[in-house]
Design a protein around this motif. Structure first.
Motif, PDB file in Angstrom:
ATOM      1  N   ARG A 371       0.824  -1.210   0.000  1.00 19.56           N
ATOM      2  CA  ARG A 371       0.000   0.000   0.000  1.00 19.56           C
ATOM      3  C   ARG A 371       0.859   1.261   0.000  1.00 19.56           C
ATOM      4  NH1 ARG A 371      -2.983  -3.134   3.621  1.00 19.56           N
ATOM      5  NH2 ARG A 371      -2.558  -1.834   5.417  1.00 19.56           N
ATOM      6  N   LEU A 372       2.061   1.158   0.595  1.00 21.28           N
ATOM      7  CA  LEU A 372       2.949   2.327   0.655  1.00 21.28           C
ATOM      8  C   LEU A 372       3.711   2.558  -0.650  1.00 21.28           C
ATOM      9  CD1 LEU A 372       4.980   1.962   3.979  1.00 21.28           C
ATOM     10  CD2 LEU A 372       3.537   3.874   3.332  1.00 21.28           C
ATOM     11  N   ALA A 373       4.057   1.452  -1.315  1.00 25.18           N
ATOM     12  CA  ALA A 373       5.033   1.520  -2.412  1.00 25.18           C
ATOM     13  C   ALA A 373       4.477   2.188  -3.670  1.00 25.18           C
ATOM     14  CB  ALA A 373       5.494   0.110  -2.754  1.00 25.18           C
ATOM     15  N   CYS A 374       5.394   2.751  -4.467  1.00 21.21           N
ATOM     16  CA  CYS A 374       4.991   3.349  -5.748  1.00 21.21           C
ATOM     17  C   CYS A 374       4.603   2.226  -6.706  1.00 21.21           C
ATOM     18  CB  CYS A 374       6.139   4.142  -6.357  1.00 21.21           C
ATOM     19  SG  CYS A 374       6.906   5.282  -5.217  1.00 21.21           S
ATOM     20  N   VAL A 375       5.296   1.120  -6.627  1.00 26.04           N
ATOM     21  CA  VAL A 375       4.975  -0.023  -7.478  1.00 26.04           C
ATOM     22  C   VAL A 375       5.438  -1.295  -6.755  1.00 26.04           C
ATOM     23  CG1 VAL A 375       7.126   0.237  -8.810  1.00 26.04           C
ATOM     24  CG2 VAL A 375       5.280  -1.070  -9.795  1.00 26.04           C
ATOM     25  N   THR A 376       4.718  -2.400  -6.998  1.00 24.51           N
ATOM     26  CA  THR A 376       5.092  -3.670  -6.352  1.00 24.51           C
ATOM     27  C   THR A 376       5.491  -4.686  -7.405  1.00 24.51           C
ATOM     28  OG1 THR A 376       3.719  -3.353  -4.415  1.00 24.51           O
ATOM     29  CG2 THR A 376       4.177  -5.620  -5.006  1.00 24.51           C
ATOM     30  N   VAL A 377       6.642  -5.299  -7.204  1.00 26.28           N
ATOM     31  CA  VAL A 377       7.048  -6.417  -8.049  1.00 26.28           C
ATOM     32  C   VAL A 377       6.506  -7.674  -7.364  1.00 26.28           C
ATOM     33  CG1 VAL A 377       8.962  -7.602  -9.166  1.00 26.28           C
ATOM     34  CG2 VAL A 377       9.189  -5.185  -8.529  1.00 26.28           C
ATOM     35  N   PRO A 378       5.578  -8.382  -8.001  1.00 24.75           N
ATOM     36  CA  PRO A 378       4.974  -9.524  -7.314  1.00 24.75           C
ATOM     37  C   PRO A 378       5.908 -10.721  -7.208  1.00 24.75           C
ATOM     38  CG  PRO A 378       4.060  -9.287  -9.532  1.00 24.75           C
ATOM     39  CD  PRO A 378       5.029  -8.157  -9.345  1.00 24.75           C
ATOM     40  N   VAL A 379       5.935 -11.308  -6.011  1.00 19.45           N
ATOM     41  CA  VAL A 379       6.621 -12.590  -5.807  1.00 19.45           C
ATOM     42  C   VAL A 379       5.488 -13.615  -5.714  1.00 19.45           C
ATOM     43  CG1 VAL A 379       8.055 -13.949  -4.235  1.00 19.45           C
ATOM     44  CG2 VAL A 379       8.550 -11.525  -4.609  1.00 19.45           C
ATOM     45  N   ALA A 380       5.354 -14.438  -6.739  1.00 27.34           N
ATOM     46  CA  ALA A 380       4.198 -15.338  -6.791  1.00 27.34           C
ATOM     47  C   ALA A 380       4.561 -16.704  -6.209  1.00 27.34           C
ATOM     48  CB  ALA A 380       3.703 -15.453  -8.224  1.00 27.34           C
ATOM     49  N   ALA A 381       4.963 -16.682  -4.936  1.00 26.44           N
ATOM     50  CA  ALA A 381       5.394 -17.930  -4.283  1.00 26.44           C
ATOM     51  C   ALA A 381       4.216 -18.701  -3.706  1.00 26.44           C
ATOM     52  CB  ALA A 381       6.400 -17.617  -3.180  1.00 26.44           C
ATOM     53  N   GLY A 382       3.057 -18.058  -3.571  1.00 22.78           N
ATOM     54  CA  GLY A 382       1.929 -18.703  -2.881  1.00 22.78           C
ATOM     55  C   GLY A 382       2.140 -18.614  -1.377  1.00 22.78           C
ATOM     56  N   ALA A 383       1.157 -19.090  -0.619  1.00 21.20           N
ATOM     57  CA  ALA A 383       1.244 -18.981   0.842  1.00 21.20           C
ATOM     58  C   ALA A 383       2.446 -19.778   1.358  1.00 21.20           C
ATOM     59  CB  ALA A 383      -0.030 -19.522   1.470  1.00 21.20           C
ATOM     60  N   GLU A 384       3.213 -19.149   2.235  1.00 21.32           N
ATOM     61  CA  GLU A 384       4.358 -19.832   2.864  1.00 21.32           C
ATOM     62  C   GLU A 384       4.027 -19.985   4.344  1.00 21.32           C
ATOM     63  OE1 GLU A 384       8.879 -19.325   1.738  1.00 21.32           O
ATOM     64  OE2 GLU A 384       8.320 -17.849   3.253  1.00 21.32           O
ATOM     65  N   ILE A 385       3.874 -21.225   4.786  1.00 24.53           N
ATOM     66  CA  ILE A 385       3.419 -21.478   6.157  1.00 24.53           C
ATOM     67  C   ILE A 385       4.588 -21.717   7.104  1.00 24.53           C
ATOM     68  CG2 ILE A 385       1.964 -22.995   7.594  1.00 24.53           C
ATOM     69  CD1 ILE A 385       0.368 -21.457   5.504  1.00 24.53           C
ATOM     70  N   CYS A 386       5.603 -22.438   6.637  1.00 25.15           N
ATOM     71  CA  CYS A 386       6.772 -22.709   7.479  1.00 25.15           C
ATOM     72  C   CYS A 386       7.385 -21.373   7.906  1.00 25.15           C
ATOM     73  CB  CYS A 386       7.793 -23.525   6.688  1.00 25.15           C
ATOM     74  SG  CYS A 386       9.319 -23.806   7.588  1.00 25.15           S
ATOM     75  N   VAL A 387       7.775 -21.286   9.170  1.00 20.16           N
ATOM     76  CA  VAL A 387       8.357 -20.025   9.646  1.00 20.16           C
ATOM     77  C   VAL A 387       9.628 -19.682   8.854  1.00 20.16           C
ATOM     78  CG1 VAL A 387       9.517 -18.976  11.642  1.00 20.16           C
ATOM     79  CG2 VAL A 387       7.283 -20.038  11.907  1.00 20.16           C
ATOM     80  N   ALA A 388      10.419 -20.695   8.552  1.00 19.65           N
ATOM     81  CA  ALA A 388      11.639 -20.452   7.767  1.00 19.65           C
ATOM     82  C   ALA A 388      11.273 -20.243   6.293  1.00 19.65           C
ATOM     83  CB  ALA A 388      12.574 -21.654   7.898  1.00 19.65           C
ATOM     84  N   ALA A 389      11.773 -19.163   5.738  1.00 18.75           N
ATOM     85  CA  ALA A 389      11.464 -18.845   4.337  1.00 18.75           C
ATOM     86  C   ALA A 389      12.243 -19.768   3.400  1.00 18.75           C
ATOM     87  CB  ALA A 389      11.833 -17.399   4.064  1.00 18.75           C
ATOM     88  N   THR A 390      11.579 -20.291   2.388  1.00 18.21           N
ATOM     89  CA  THR A 390      12.258 -21.104   1.363  1.00 18.21           C
ATOM     90  C   THR A 390      11.884 -20.573  -0.025  1.00 18.21           C
ATOM     91  OG1 THR A 390      10.439 -22.679   1.526  1.00 18.21           O
ATOM     92  CG2 THR A 390      12.473 -23.260   2.678  1.00 18.21           C
ATOM     93  N   LYS A 391      10.672 -20.918  -0.458  1.00 16.48           N
ATOM     94  CA  LYS A 391      10.269 -20.560  -1.823  1.00 16.48           C
ATOM     95  C   LYS A 391      10.096 -19.046  -1.985  1.00 16.48           C
ATOM     96  CE  LYS A 391       5.384 -21.424  -0.847  1.00 16.48           C
ATOM     97  NZ  LYS A 391       4.101 -21.848  -1.375  1.00 16.48           N
TER      98      LYS A 391
END
Ligand code: F6R
Length: 591
Positions: A371-391
């Motif tokens: 909402r703040l940004a001038c433009v958003t580059v989408p990261v289409a990883a889907g929902a990430e549930i694991c606390v540790a980021a992977t995809k």
């Protein structure tokens, strides 16, 4: 970072199972304790327990109410315990809170002097007590009065037995309203409402809302009724299941190829806007926290190598307090999976206030950062549930790669972009063939694991180290291979493992030197590499993890898969739950 869920339904309905299910889906936001409050025929019933949401299950069998609110906690003020668990109750008022009240000590002292007593060590209970004092028959009036006294961040839900309503307020912690078939919901995030409603509204900072079974009345900070756009709920129940995998971390690792592929496809929708936003750019600052910052380290290299624009990478928490020099032509690229990380959102706000353009790179199109940004580059990883980021990490790297190409004037159908198009298959091959089992065994038995690399391999070394310590609790550090002899060598012993990442043939010899230095000090060594000569040199002396060959700028994607899998296998060997590392939560919405 704490998840809250609420539901209100019509006569005879039961909101309790819905909020319980919602909490289970929000558990990635914290799992120190959980609780539910429901308005029943006998008044308000509260159940709260230390530990994961499931611990509530045996206690809510007979609990039934048309109104319910619920909370899963990531402890900030006060240890994990039954007493510190939410909901907090004062008089007949029940409240759940996500956020931090910075002036809670002052308020608590004042209220104590005035005769109030407190059961918990939390900042949130202070809000419940204030609310009780401010309540005289109207939830909304009391809420407005109460939040005026608070400094900090909050997403709040309040109920009492006198009113068939849920009152909510939001400031700097996320909150959405969901429109179900015969009930209204409120939650921290979309997954809580998967399968319950297809449309949601995202509340803005300063908003209040009064929920009834018929709908939601929303007011802005000046108490004017406002409409907040109804948007599709993107969370889908099936996507949130384990799908036969033992852990979300493993499932999400297998979704890396799809994350890269879908991020590539989504980029064409923003390419022209990106080019416009970066036109005239003289300097780029890439920022984010944790894994997102590590993706930023890779992105810095892309912006400098492809587009020739001087680029700095800084963690968002440091950026905010470093008096950043922002001149005409500065673009700040803020990276965040959740789009809600407090430091990253505030770094973006600061950059905007100083005249920079802000480009968000995020998985969360409805988030504060978007909402703040001038433009958003989408990261289409889907929902990430694991606390540790992977995809999300690999998706962020793909998004930054394409953004840098666009800034360099290369189109998404150009030669370099085509190399990215090959990466989903290459990542899938890596996941299928990479064998980290023996290295995971070495790491699990070690006293410390040091990750090293040069250039882009250094960025991946930082990420490998973070991932390993996060899910296995083994002390670890990631640093540039050239730095080994400037200090870390003192720590090398037969009880430590050094993992050197080597994916750039031109730098291979130098990085092999680091392996030799480790071996000379009787340390255990491993290489993660796609360079044949390295394997020939070190066979039998160091553990070798083989990666497929690919373009050097895209090697971080394949190497990331290897280090993520290593962290996962090590955690499993040590019987740690990689999905819920101790002390952590996924979305860090407090400072
Ligand atoms: C590590 C991890 C964290 C996050 C960090 C930022 O596996 O997940 O380091 O990367 O908390 O979160 P986001 O990307 O949501 O801003």
């Amino acid at each position: 970072m704490c998840g809250i869920a609420g539901c209100i339904c019509g006569k005879g309905g039961n909101a309790v199972p819905d909020v319980y299910e919602g909490l289970k889906r929000l558990e990635y936001r914290g799992y120190d304790s959980a609780g539910i409050a429901a308005v029943t025929d006998d008044g308000v019933t509260v159940v709260k327990k230390r530990g994961v949401v499931e611990k509530l299950f045996p206690h809510i069998g007979g609990m039934k109410g048309e109104i319910a609110i619920a909370h899963t906690r990531w402890a900030t003020h006060g240890k994990p315990s039954d007493t510190n668990a939410h909901p907090h109750v004062s008089g007949g008022i029940c409240l759940v809170h996500n956020g931090i009240i910075e002036n809670y000590c002052e308020l608590k002292e004042k209220l104590s002097r005035e005769g109030e007593t407190f059961l918990s060590e939390t900042d949130s209970e202070v809000i419940a007590v204030l609310f009780k004092r401010n309540y005289s028959g109207s939830l909304t009036a009391a809420l407005i009065k109460t939040v005026k006294e608070l400094k900090g961040s909050y997403a709040l839900m309040v109920i009492c037995k006198e009113e068939h309503k849920i009152a909510v307020a939001k400031y700097k912690s996320p909150l959405i309203i969901g429109y179900g078939k015969d009930r209204i919901y409120c939650a921290s995030d979309e997954p809580a409402l998967a399968g319950k409603c297809s449309e949601i509204s995202v509340l803005e900072d300063g908003d209040f809302a009064l929920l009834s079974e018929d709908g939601a009345e929303i007011f802005d900070s000046r108490l004017r009724p406002v409409a907040r756009k109804k948007q599709p709920n993107r969370a889908v129940s099936a996507e949130l299941s384990l799908g036969g995998y033992p852990h979300y971390m493993l499932k999400e690792l297998h979704e890396v190829p799809a994350s890269v592929k879908n991020t590539f496809s989504a980029f064409s929708g923003v390419e022209s806007e990106i080019v416009k936003t970066f036109s005239g750019v003289k300097r780029i600052i890439v920022t984010g926290c944790g894994t997102a910052y590590h993706a930023g380290l890779v992105g810095k290299r892309y912006f400098e190598s492809f587009a020739g624009i001087p680029t700095d990478a800084e963690t968002a928490g440091e950026f905010r307090y470093s008096e950043p020099v922002i001149t005409d032509g500065t673009v700040v690229v803020a990276i965040s999976q959740s789009g809600e990380t407090a430091d990253t959102v505030e770094a973006a706000r600061l950059a905007l206030s100083r005249g920079a353009k802000v480009v968000a790179v995020t998985n969360s199109p409805y988030s504060a950062l978007t909402r703040l940004a001038c433009v958003t580059v989408p990261v289409a990883a889907g929902a990430e549930i694991c606390v540790a980021a992977t995809k999300s990490y690999t998706g962020q790297i793909a998004a930054l790669y394409l953004t840098a190409l666009a800034v360099a004037g290369e189109t998404a159908d150009g030669e370099r972009a085509a190399r990215l198009a090959d990466m989903p298959a290459l990542c899938a091959k890596t996941i299928e063939n990479v064998n980290v089992s023996s290295l995971a065994h070495m790491c699990a038995k070690s006293k410390g694991v040091y990750f090293m690399g040069r250039d882009l391999d250094y960025a991946v070394a930082r990420e490998g180290s973070l991932k390993l310590k996060e899910v296995s609790y083994i002390p670890s550090e990631g640093y540039p291979a050239g730095e080994l002899k400037h200090g870390t060598l003192a720590l090398i012993s037969p009880k430590t493992v050094s993992v050197v990442i080597i994916t750039d043939k031109a730098l291979a010899e130098k990085s092999v030197n680091a392996v030799e230095q480790v071996l000379a000090r009787k340390g255990k060594a491993a290489v993660i590499t796609n360079v044949d000569d390295v394997e020939d040199d070190l066979k039998g002396r160091a553990e070798i993890v083989r990666l497929p060959r690919c373009d050097k700028f895209l090697a971080p994607l394949a190497a990331a898969v290897a280090v993520q899998e290593l962290a996962y296998r090590t955690a499993v060997k040590l019987r740690r739950n990689p999905d819920k590392p101790r002390n952590l939560a996924k979305s860090v919405t407090v400072e």
